[in-house]
Design an enzyme around this catalytic site. Sequence first.
Site, PDB file in Angstrom:
ATOM      1  N   LYS A   1       0.829  -1.206   0.000  1.00 31.04           N
ATOM      2  CA  LYS A   1       0.000   0.000   0.000  1.00 31.04           C
ATOM      3  C   LYS A   1       0.867   1.261   0.000  1.00 31.04           C
ATOM      4  O   LYS A   1       0.607   2.203  -0.741  1.00 31.04           O
ATOM      5  CB  LYS A   1      -0.924  -0.005   1.218  1.00 31.04           C
ATOM      6  CG  LYS A   1      -1.872  -1.188   1.295  1.00 31.04           C
ATOM      7  CD  LYS A   1      -2.823  -1.053   2.447  1.00 31.04           C
ATOM      8  CE  LYS A   1      -2.120  -0.975   3.783  1.00 31.04           C
ATOM      9  NZ  LYS A   1      -1.334  -2.194   4.092  1.00 31.04           N
TER      10      LYS A   1
ATOM     11  N   SER B   1     -18.996 -14.488  11.515  1.00 28.78           N
ATOM     12  CA  SER B   1     -18.824 -15.409  10.392  1.00 28.78           C
ATOM     13  C   SER B   1     -18.422 -16.821  10.824  1.00 28.78           C
ATOM     14  O   SER B   1     -18.326 -17.712   9.975  1.00 28.78           O
ATOM     15  CB  SER B   1     -17.784 -14.863   9.409  1.00 28.78           C
ATOM     16  OG  SER B   1     -16.530 -14.701  10.050  1.00 28.78           O
TER      17      SER B   1
ATOM     18  N   LYS C   1     -10.496 -14.588   2.906  1.00 31.08           N
ATOM     19  CA  LYS C   1     -10.740 -15.913   3.489  1.00 31.08           C
ATOM     20  C   LYS C   1     -10.452 -17.021   2.483  1.00 31.08           C
ATOM     21  O   LYS C   1      -9.871 -18.056   2.825  1.00 31.08           O
ATOM     22  CB  LYS C   1     -12.187 -15.996   3.974  1.00 31.08           C
ATOM     23  CG  LYS C   1     -12.494 -15.055   5.131  1.00 31.08           C
ATOM     24  CD  LYS C   1     -13.963 -15.078   5.506  1.00 31.08           C
ATOM     25  CE  LYS C   1     -14.259 -14.131   6.656  1.00 31.08           C
ATOM     26  NZ  LYS C   1     -15.685 -14.110   7.025  1.00 31.08           N
TER      27      LYS C   1
END
Length: 646
Positions: free
Chosen positions: A227, A544, A587
């Site tokens: 980044k 989740s 994920k």
Amino acid sequence: MHSTASSCACRSAAFVRAIRETGALADTAAYAPELTFAQKMELLNKVDVVERLELALELQRERLAELQVRRRIREDVEEGAQKQQREYVLRKQMESIRKELGEDDGSAADDYRVKIAEAEMPDDVREQAEREAGRLERMGDQNGEAQMIRTYLDWLLSVPWGNRSEERLDPQNAREVLDADHAGLEDVKERIVEYLAVRKLREERGIANDKRSGAILTLIGPPGTGKTSIGESIARALNREFVRMSLGGVRDEAEIRGHRRTYIGAMPGRLVRALRDAKTMNPVILLDEVDKVGADWRGDPSAALLEVLDPAQNHSFRDHYLDVELDLSEVVFIATANVADTIPGPLLDRMEVIRFDGYTVDEKTSIARGYLWPRQLERAGLREDEVTVSDELLQLVVTQYTREAGVRQLERELGKVLRKTATAVAGGAETPIALDEAAVRDALGRQRFYQEAAERTAVPGVATGLAVTGTGGDVLFVEATRMQGKDGLVLTGQLGDVMKESARIALSYVRSHAEELGIDESVFEDASFHVHVPAGAIPKDGPSAGITMTTALASLLTGRPVKHTVGMTGEVTLQGRVLPIGGLKQKVLAAHAAGLTDVVIPERNRGDLDDVPEDVREAMTFHPVMSLGEVLEHALEPAAQLHAVS
């Protein structure tokens, strides 16, 4: 002459005193030189004495008023002339005294005026600067405010008001530069190319560039994904200057907006300093670690960033110290963050978010070959022809010694290998050296990461879940066991409130659907259930893991192990519905790195699979589901096969 005028005045006064009749007295007004011939004739033609006297008095009043006005004008002119002459004399005396003392403040003010004239300031800024230069000229060096004015003028002149880099509006060249510096990151590259293409079209077609169209990109993703470094590449592609502002730990609002000049040691904010360092008004400014900005009694810096990062407002940004408007609309702002949760909502709303979800194994291998390996060779003092390494060996380092979303740890491991090699070369070893697995093991030690899903899920009661952490995606194993007692549900593993609630929902669902799942309801009598998520030193929270906990409990109570190739993610409800989750790409990448080939996802996340790299999609099978019944069907080993094996 003076004596003659005095004698005439005395004779006139004596003549007036000698007059005994009122009519004759009124006639003496006709001698006044200020009266016109018509006024004199009008006065002499008045027969009535009273009327003649009234007219004479009226004419004399007008003359008196005129004389008073003349006197006042003369006094004002004389007073102004005397004041100017006095100030001129005093200023010259002051200059002479300062020259004798070696203090030439008058010339300092003149120097500032020359610099102000040369600087391409906007009109309102120039007026402010000239006012301050005038104040500096009027006050002596002994005045404590003189140095404050000097400092203020220095900062005002340090802003590059009229300097701008000549932007290179070539989308194709920008794409080539970005591709040469970074692998992947397609979203960022496409956005920069679009920005350049729009500016190029507007310029070619004579459309004025809108001050409200500045690019404000926010790169959100795990550490080590490139980044920060991509900011320099963007600046090079645009042919602009690059300035990095680290905001991690900043808690003072004045760091952004500057201090008021009334404070001792006041300074402008970091944005003014960034423009000064860049020496242009259109640099690329990287706001690093914007998610780690704090707040305390000194203010909230993130609130000060609201105006900076709003394209509709930042063309008139006002720094508290300079107290003039700065046009930041030409600046390309790039903010970076690890997570979006800690960024205030109003600030995040002003940002154009681009997510970095990490790299695949193949992408990491490619980055290691093209970028990390040459850089570490140079740092180790080695030449390219002295050490060779195969792609298979680089992939071994990626899979067995790192498990991260970025490549920072990978670069450290390659550095260890090359330092070991550099030691051998410095000791006289023959070159070129072809590295093999033994050399890597010797430098890095034993294998650190294993694909352990098959081993961990071999027994009933263990399910493989997928999660997102601050460092990217991760695989977690949820374990469940049953024991005698009346403790109800025991949860361990440093779980957050949301995860604890998911565990309770999972147990409630399994109990309420025991008959459908083929579970004897007697197993819930006088029984306690313990759900544990390993890596207890790491805090874990989020909805989740709901279907993972439900699958672990169902596997335990049905005696059917979870397939070792299956990972899962999804929020669960009491009715057994599977709700969508976030971070699917991270994920899936974590599941791929862990050797899983099947992933159970919510049906409403099916569209997010487009973000997953194509090679990963081809290597894995995805099972979108809407209910827990479908989850258990895909995740658990078939009961018939289980009995056959037993």
